[in-house]
Design an enzyme around this catalytic site. Structure first.
Site, mmCIF file in Angstrom:
data_model
loop_
_atom_site.group_PDB
_atom_site.id
_atom_site.type_symbol
_atom_site.label_atom_id
_atom_site.label_comp_id
_atom_site.label_asym_id
_atom_site.label_seq_id
_atom_site.Cartn_x
_atom_site.Cartn_y
_atom_site.Cartn_z
ATOM 1 N N GLY A 64 0.857 -1.188 0.000
ATOM 2 C CA GLY A 64 0.000 0.000 0.000
ATOM 3 C C GLY A 64 0.886 1.228 0.000
ATOM 4 O O GLY A 64 1.823 1.321 0.816
ATOM 5 N N ALA A 65 0.643 2.161 -0.897
ATOM 6 C CA ALA A 65 1.577 3.279 -1.086
ATOM 7 C C ALA A 65 1.932 4.023 0.202
ATOM 8 O O ALA A 65 3.114 4.147 0.548
ATOM 9 C CB ALA A 65 1.000 4.232 -2.139
ATOM 10 N N GLN A 116 -5.643 -9.024 -3.060
ATOM 11 C CA GLN A 116 -5.699 -8.089 -1.926
ATOM 12 C C GLN A 116 -7.146 -7.771 -1.535
ATOM 13 O O GLN A 116 -7.440 -7.505 -0.371
ATOM 14 C CB GLN A 116 -4.982 -6.777 -2.252
ATOM 15 C CG GLN A 116 -3.464 -6.856 -2.296
ATOM 16 C CD GLN A 116 -2.944 -7.043 -3.699
ATOM 17 O OE1 GLN A 116 -3.528 -7.802 -4.479
ATOM 18 N NE2 GLN A 116 -1.851 -6.382 -4.039
ATOM 19 N N ASP A 157 -1.509 4.508 -6.274
ATOM 20 C CA ASP A 157 -0.111 4.421 -5.872
ATOM 21 C C ASP A 157 0.686 5.616 -6.362
ATOM 22 O O ASP A 157 1.784 5.884 -5.877
ATOM 23 C CB ASP A 157 0.489 3.122 -6.413
ATOM 24 C CG ASP A 157 -0.242 1.933 -5.823
ATOM 25 O OD1 ASP A 157 -1.341 1.605 -6.315
ATOM 26 O OD2 ASP A 157 0.254 1.361 -4.847
ATOM 27 N N ASN A 165 -2.959 2.691 -10.402
ATOM 28 C CA ASN A 165 -3.477 1.852 -9.329
ATOM 29 C C ASN A 165 -3.363 0.390 -9.730
ATOM 30 O O ASN A 165 -2.925 0.060 -10.835
ATOM 31 C CB ASN A 165 -4.918 2.241 -9.011
ATOM 32 C CG ASN A 165 -5.383 1.694 -7.667
ATOM 33 O OD1 ASN A 165 -4.720 1.827 -6.660
ATOM 34 N ND2 ASN A 165 -6.532 1.025 -7.692
#
Ligand SMILES: CSC[C@H]1O[C@H](OP(=O)(O)O)[C@H](O)[C@@H]1O
Length: 366
Positions: free
Chosen positions: A54-55, A206, A247, A257
């Site tokens: 996750g960014a 995810q 992201d 993304n």
């Protein structure tokens, strides 16, 4: 967020201040296991293997990784080597480079013996800012959901708002609250009836593994669907809005993304469904104007495609198509949705059209 009544964050400084606690996201939803990162190498490995992902969370993990390196050796050479090692882990999420540069700028002017403490403070500050930004995204997104719910025809007023999301942009992708899921949590807690279509999100699932875990723990009604069902649901009026994370978003509003996001945006556009992207300012890459041409897309192992939960589910990679790392197969982790397909960007500073002017209006005073 809370798990079984206990508040959790995805990353924390452990007692003694020389190790960092994280949740091993590769084991969710079946096992909730935490790990201690005690070196920059362990921090880097946790990012590469997606123990943390996750960014925003990748960025905070990188920042604490620099702290761990400087606790061992605060020299310029150590800082440079740690920066390079962490920066090379995953290329797409801009938050990583942003956080590393922010910590480096803070510690480089200092005497070596002051650097580790300064890096610790900066990593903690980035983490706290992320929590505040994500909660603010939730507040702005809640107002949007309330407006959408109020605009629906009379016969649908009392029914849950149906929202579709792709991948995991929940609290597990950030330090707390999440980005795309923050407005969903705020809506649920405010009493606005809401239901979430959760894309399983191949190849690493995810959505099925992490988003469903999160929503289940929060008691938010949700349905896990195969990635290819979203367009059909939109065609049949079963989706009131799509909301995803990102992201890296360009200054012009192009959104990078998880792979498959672009296809959801096309289906939403074709069916007149609003397509929202939730992001903190730390995910905006102001240096890039054309996301499709300029955003580096991570090529991950094709074994993620041919194996499910580590077990072969398809033929092992053949030399179908070489990817940048030279391995067989083709497994790009992200794609780019052009701004023209994005209804609006939901940021910590408010909601903006996906355009340079829209983002400038929100961040000009930055
Ligand atoms: C709020 S960032 C969430 C973003 O990160 C995910 O990628 P990954 O799980 O590979 O780190 C995905 O693109 C999410 O939308």
């Amino acid at each position: 967020m809370n798990i079984d009544g206990r508040p959790w964050r995805t990353i924390w400084l452990e007692e003694g201040g020389r190790s960092v606690g994280v949740i091993d996201q590769t084991l969710l939803p079946h096992r909730f296991v935490t790990r201690s990162l005690t070196s920059v190498e362990e921090a880097a490995e946790a990012i590469v293997t997606m123990v943390v992902r996750g960014a925003p969370l990748i960025g905070v993990t990188g920042a604490y990784g620099l702290m761990l390196a400087l606790q061992t050796d605060p020299s310029d050479a150590s800082l440079a080597a740690a920066f390079e090692r962490l920066d090379a882990t995953r290329p797409t999420a801009i938050n990583l480079r942003w956080a590393l540069e922010r910590v480096r700028a803070k510690v480089l002017p200092l005497a070596p013996q002051q650097r580790a403490e300064a890096a610790k403070a900066e990593a903690a500050a980035i983490a706290e800012e992320d929590v505040a930004m994500c909660e603010a995204i939730g507040d702005h997104g809640l107002r949007l959901f309330q407006e959408i719910a109020a605009r629906r025809p009379e016969e649908r007023r009392g029914q849950p708002l149906n929202v579709l999301t792709h991948c995991n942009a929940g609290w597990l992708a950030t330090v707390d609250w999440g980005t795309a899921l923050a407005p969903i949590y705020k809506a649920h807690r405010s009493g606005l009836p809401i239901h979430v279509w959760v894309d399983e999100t191949r190849p690493r699932n995810q959505g099925a593994s992490l988003t469903a875990f999160e929503l289940g723990r929060e008691g938010v009604p949700h349905t896990v669907i195969v990635d290819n069902a979203g367009g059909h649901l939109m065609q049949h009026g079963q989706v009131d809005a799509v909301i995803v994370g990102t992201d890296r978003t360009t200054r012009t509003g192009d959104v990078c993304n998880k792979i498959g996001t672009y296809l959801k945006a096309l289906a939403a556009h074709d069916n007149g469904v609003p397509f929202y992207v939730a992001l903190p300012g730390s995910t905006i890459d102001w240096s890039i104007g054309d996301g499709v041409k300029e955003i580096p897309i991570e090529a991950r192992s094709p074994l993620e495609v041919t194996r499910i939960a580590g077990k072969p589910a398809a033929g092992e990679p053949t030399s179908v198509q070489l990817v940048p790392d030279g391995s067989d197969g083709f497994n790009p982790a992200f794609d780019v949705t052009p701004a023209r397909l994005v209804t609006a960007l939901i940021t910590e500073r408010g909601v903006a059209p996906a355009s340079e002017a829209g983002l400038q209006a929100l961040y000009a005073a930055a």
